[in-house]
Design a protein around this motif. Structure first.
Motif, PDB file in Angstrom:
ATOM      1  N   ASP A 114       0.831  -1.211   0.000  1.00 35.52           N
ATOM      2  CA  ASP A 114       0.000   0.000   0.000  1.00 35.52           C
ATOM      3  C   ASP A 114       0.863   1.257   0.000  1.00 35.52           C
ATOM      4  OD1 ASP A 114      -2.235  -1.601   0.065  1.00 35.52           O
ATOM      5  OD2 ASP A 114      -2.532  -1.421   2.228  1.00 35.52           O
ATOM      6  N   ALA A 115       1.901   1.266   0.832  1.00 36.87           N
ATOM      7  CA  ALA A 115       2.772   2.438   0.909  1.00 36.87           C
ATOM      8  C   ALA A 115       3.527   2.651  -0.403  1.00 36.87           C
ATOM      9  CB  ALA A 115       3.753   2.291   2.069  1.00 36.87           C
ATOM     10  N   ARG A 116       3.913   1.564  -1.057  1.00 34.52           N
ATOM     11  CA  ARG A 116       4.602   1.700  -2.345  1.00 34.52           C
ATOM     12  C   ARG A 116       3.682   2.329  -3.392  1.00 34.52           C
ATOM     13  NH1 ARG A 116       9.105  -0.504  -3.999  1.00 34.52           N
ATOM     14  NH2 ARG A 116       8.208  -0.890  -6.048  1.00 34.52           N
ATOM     15  N   HIS A 117       2.417   1.925  -3.416  1.00 34.90           N
ATOM     16  CA  HIS A 117       1.466   2.517  -4.356  1.00 34.90           C
ATOM     17  C   HIS A 117       1.318   4.014  -4.102  1.00 34.90           C
ATOM     18  CE1 HIS A 117      -0.536  -1.672  -5.022  1.00 34.90           C
ATOM     19  NE2 HIS A 117       0.487  -1.469  -5.825  1.00 34.90           N
ATOM     20  N   THR A 118       1.245   4.375  -2.831  1.00 38.31           N
ATOM     21  CA  THR A 118       1.119   5.794  -2.501  1.00 38.31           C
ATOM     22  C   THR A 118       2.376   6.556  -2.891  1.00 38.31           C
ATOM     23  OG1 THR A 118      -0.295   5.183  -0.634  1.00 38.31           O
ATOM     24  CG2 THR A 118       0.563   7.426  -0.667  1.00 38.31           C
ATOM     25  N   ARG A 119       3.547   5.964  -2.657  1.00 35.98           N
ATOM     26  CA  ARG A 119       4.790   6.632  -3.032  1.00 35.98           C
ATOM     27  C   ARG A 119       4.868   6.826  -4.544  1.00 35.98           C
ATOM     28  NH1 ARG A 119      10.523   4.071  -1.356  1.00 35.98           N
ATOM     29  NH2 ARG A 119       9.937   2.602  -3.008  1.00 35.98           N
ATOM     30  N   LEU A 120       4.400   5.836  -5.313  1.00 36.78           N
ATOM     31  CA  LEU A 120       4.362   5.982  -6.768  1.00 36.78           C
ATOM     32  C   LEU A 120       3.397   7.101  -7.164  1.00 36.78           C
ATOM     33  CD1 LEU A 120       4.382   2.243  -7.918  1.00 36.78           C
ATOM     34  CD2 LEU A 120       6.231   3.913  -8.145  1.00 36.78           C
ATOM     35  N   ALA A 121       2.281   7.212  -6.432  1.00 36.27           N
ATOM     36  CA  ALA A 121       1.334   8.294  -6.720  1.00 36.27           C
ATOM     37  C   ALA A 121       1.983   9.652  -6.488  1.00 36.27           C
ATOM     38  CB  ALA A 121       0.085   8.145  -5.842  1.00 36.27           C
ATOM     39  N   VAL A 122       2.770   9.777  -5.417  1.00 36.10           N
ATOM     40  CA  VAL A 122       3.471  11.035  -5.148  1.00 36.10           C
ATOM     41  C   VAL A 122       4.450  11.336  -6.271  1.00 36.10           C
ATOM     42  CG1 VAL A 122       5.093  12.183  -3.591  1.00 36.10           C
ATOM     43  CG2 VAL A 122       3.189  10.858  -2.654  1.00 36.10           C
TER      44      VAL A 122
ATOM     45  N   ASN B 253      -4.189   6.816  -4.954  1.00 38.15           N
ATOM     46  CA  ASN B 253      -4.633   7.780  -3.954  1.00 38.15           C
ATOM     47  C   ASN B 253      -4.878   7.107  -2.614  1.00 38.15           C
ATOM     48  OD1 ASN B 253      -5.932  10.095  -2.702  1.00 38.15           O
ATOM     49  ND2 ASN B 253      -7.886   9.079  -3.172  1.00 38.15           N
ATOM     50  N   ALA B 254      -4.239   7.634  -1.574  1.00 39.12           N
ATOM     51  CA  ALA B 254      -4.417   7.096  -0.213  1.00 39.12           C
ATOM     52  C   ALA B 254      -4.994   8.149   0.723  1.00 39.12           C
ATOM     53  CB  ALA B 254      -3.088   6.597   0.330  1.00 39.12           C
ATOM     54  N   ALA B 255      -5.345   9.312   0.171  1.00 35.98           N
ATOM     55  CA  ALA B 255      -5.846  10.406   0.999  1.00 35.98           C
ATOM     56  C   ALA B 255      -7.361  10.405   1.106  1.00 35.98           C
ATOM     57  CB  ALA B 255      -5.363  11.741   0.442  1.00 35.98           C
TER      58      ALA B 255
END
Length: 320
Positions: free
Chosen positions: A65-73, A126-128
């Motif tokens: 999950d954190a990797r997906h969010t980091r890619l989104a950033v 998106n994780a927000a």
């Protein structure tokens, strides 16, 4: 029933109850105590295996999950750079004084298309939550506005100058308005809105990385807790063997405790490294690591069972 007629056991203090339990334990035959200790060691090894699998799987999910969010950033950063590039490309196109022929230019079209692509990809990670989705929709709306204003400016030109180009630049790169020193959200251009989106996703990423399953304390506690229990049970076994059997602890029992502790320490280290680097292929949950860890714990259980067997074989008491 009055207090005077209540059973004596109901009126005993906790200290007396504990003392009674201790007396009963001392009166229990050592072979039966060894059987309890053996069952405790085996149960603790089994719990260690279960907690290892749980910690590895949960940490793997949180890392993904954190990797997906980091890619989104990263996609948002790329969209921001593309928006700045679109602003520069528009300046060059209008600087030619031939926008009536060339329009906004291929470079501007490519950059704005890249912004749309990057923002769309960022939306997938998106994780927000709702705030993130709302901000993404706002950014996409601003991008359409920028493209519309640019086309309008192309149609409204003259040899003396360009009309409307200032509005396009403002829609692209205007900074946020401020209330004193506090920025006012959703008042700047496209690049400012992308910055706001990046702040939202970075905050969500920080929250994900602070998850309990990615905190070093959790895997170390879950894994080393049972290892400490095995150590205590091994120590108690050594005491019973030395006092009642005049024997040293079987080396196989010490090997079982060492294997259990080794699996716990290794798992704690791997989970910590995986969480720190957001590993694409977490080592704690890798099939090879899992197989080795479970085999080691199985061996620990077998060694523990064999270590108790010689002493228990000397007696034949009902299981309790």
């Amino acid at each position: 029933m009055s207090a005077a007629t209540a059973p004596a056991s109901a009126r005993r203090s906790p200290l007396l109850v504990v003392a009674g339990w201790y007396g009963e334990l001392r009166a229990t035959h050592p072979a039966r105590v060894l059987r309890w200790l053996r069952n405790g060691v085996l149960a603790t090894v089994a719990v260690t295996a279960l907690l290892y699998v749980t910690a590895a799987v949960q940490a793997g999910h949180r890392i993904a999950d954190a990797r997906h969010t980091r890619l989104a950033v990263q996609e948002i950063d790329a969209a921001h750079d593309a928006a700045v590039g679109a602003d520069r490309a528009l300046t060059r196109s209008f600087g030619t004084r031939q926008v009536g022929l060339i329009g906004t230019g291929t470079e501007f079209a490519n950059d704005t298309a890249q912004v749309n692509t990057d923002v769309t990809l960022a939306a997938e990670g998106n994780a927000a939550g709702d705030r993130g989705r709302t901000q993404i929709q706002f950014v996409q709306g601003q991008l359409i506005t920028c493209q519309t204003l640019a086309e309008t400016a192309v149609q409204d030109t003259s040899p003396a100058g360009v009309v409307g180009i200032t509005d396009v630049h403002s829609a692209l790169t205007a900074p946020q308005e401020r209330d004193g020193t506090t920025p006012i959200p959703d008042t700047g251009g496209l690049t400012s809105s992308l910055t706001d989106l990046r702040v939202l996703e970075n905050a969500a990423l920080s929250h994900q990385r602070s998850s309990g399953w990615l905190s070093p304390a959790v895997p170390w506690t879950l894994i080393l807790g049972p290892a400490l229990a095995v150590l205590l049970l091994t120590t108690a076994t050594g005491y019973v063997l030395a006092r009642h059997f005049r024997r040293w602890p079987d080396p196989r029992l010490i090997a079982a405790a060492a294997l259990t502790a080794a699996v716990g320490i290794t798992t704690g280290v791997l989970c910590h490294l995986d969480a720190a680097h957001l590993s694409a292929h977490p080592r704690a949950g890798h099939p090879v690591t899992t197989t080795v860890a479970l085999c080691a714990l199985t061996a620990a259980g077998v060694l523990a069972y064999l270590a108790y067997r010689p002493r228990l074989a000397e007696y034949r008491f009902p299981r309790s």
